[in-house]
Write a protein that holds these residues in place. Structure first.
Motif: not given
Length: 324
Positions: A144-170
């Motif tokens: 879902h994170f990856a899909a959101t990044i791809r959607a932003i790239r498509a809608a606003a290609p000039g926007t740089t993207i920062e993500i603040l993620t969980p730890d994805f433990l296990r």
């Protein structure tokens, strides 16, 4: 290959609480009066209300609102916002966090596109995307994170993207999925020193988080990495300095340090309000340890001034490369 786990001091994932007298007691009112340097004005600007309208019309959640961020007025006035994806219910119950805990709803398949539209509508040069913890999902929400990044790239290609993620433990393979989507900045917060984890961040593992940040750089050295902590939770100064060394051992580029603010009386108490001079001292030490950028002040938050800080990151990396 030698990893950060091999090189750091030999401590377990869940360190012993070294300051039991400082633990939060829900049945006690330990509220400290806020000093003048931590007070902010209520948001009233036109830009603030315009940002709120864009967020609400796209049915989006922001961590600015959910976490009660003190900087919301200033950020929203400039049309800066941190979007929180995957719902507003977290599967963990950290003692510092005001986000609701419980059983989350199913993911909204349209959410990535909605975020992309909002980013384009706001004309953002830089956007921050975060989420609740989703331990209920097989991949922790990585796709879902990856899909959101791809959607932003498509809608606003000039926007740089920062993500603040969980730890994805296990969650095997989750980190690789997110890094493959190529965010510009990968942020994962340690939140506090390891001796506080049992009472402040019981669902997490300090050295797992350190290793997560190190793995990002191993997979893609071009991605900037970032982490942040709160102070005022009973930590000792030498613990903060050791945490800085741990992050630099993982090649983390950017460190944020801010004052912990207690959301409600049910949350961990503020043990101390750290004066501005100490934040300045932390910034001086952290810079000397090799971080490209350090943001350290009472009102510093992970995504505060994120766009400006991204420009500082790029300039600092270039300057270091030239100097080398």
């Amino acid at each position: 290959m030698v990893t950060i786990i091999d090189t750091l001091r030999g401590a377990g994932d869940l360190p012993r609480l070294r300051h039991p007298e400082k633990a939060h007691r829900p049945d006690q009112d330990n509220t400290l009066p806020k000093p003048d340097w931590i007070r902010v004005k209520a948001p009233v600007s036109k830009g603030y209300f315009e940002t709120r309208e864009i967020v609400q019309s796209n049915k989006l959640i922001t961590v600015c609102e959910e976490a009660g961020c003190p900087n919301i007025g200033g950020c929203w006035e400039k049309k800066h916002a941190t979007f929180m994806i995957m719902g507003g219910i977290c599967t963990r119950a950290c003692a510092f966090c005001n986000v609701a805990t419980g059983k989350p709803n199913a993911l909204d398949a349209n959410e990535p596109a909605s975020v992309g539209r909002a980013v384009a509508a706001m004309g953002l040069n830089h956007v921050v995307i975060t989420s609740v913890d989703r331990d209920d999902l097989d991949d922790g929400g990585a796709e879902h994170f990856a899909a959101t990044i791809r959607a932003i790239r498509a809608a606003a290609p000039g926007t740089t993207i920062e993500i603040l993620t969980p730890d994805f433990l296990r969650k095997p393979g989750a980190l690789e999925t997110v890094v493959a989507a190529k965010p510009d900045v990968f942020n994962h917060n340690l939140e506090t020193v390891p001796s506080n984890y049992l009472t402040v961040r019981p669902g997490a593992r300090y050295f797992h988080s350190i290793r997560l940040l190190q793995r990002v750089k191993e997979i893609d050295p071009e991605i900037f990495t970032k982490s942040g902590i709160m102070v005022g939770l009973g930590e000792e100064r030498n613990e903060v300095l050791q945490l800085m060394d741990d992050l630099r051992s993982a090649d983390v580029d950017f460190l944020t340090i801010g004052q912990y603010l207690q959301p409600t009386k049910k949350h961990h108490a503020v043990i101390r309000y750290v004066p501005p001079a100490e934040f300045e001292s932390f910034a001086t030490v952290a810079t000397s340890k090799g971080f490209l950028v350090v943001a350290s002040s009472p009102l510093t938050r992970s995504s505060h001034h994120a766009g400006e800080d991204f420009e500082r990151l790029k300039a600092a990396r270039l300057a270091r490369a030239v100097a080398a």
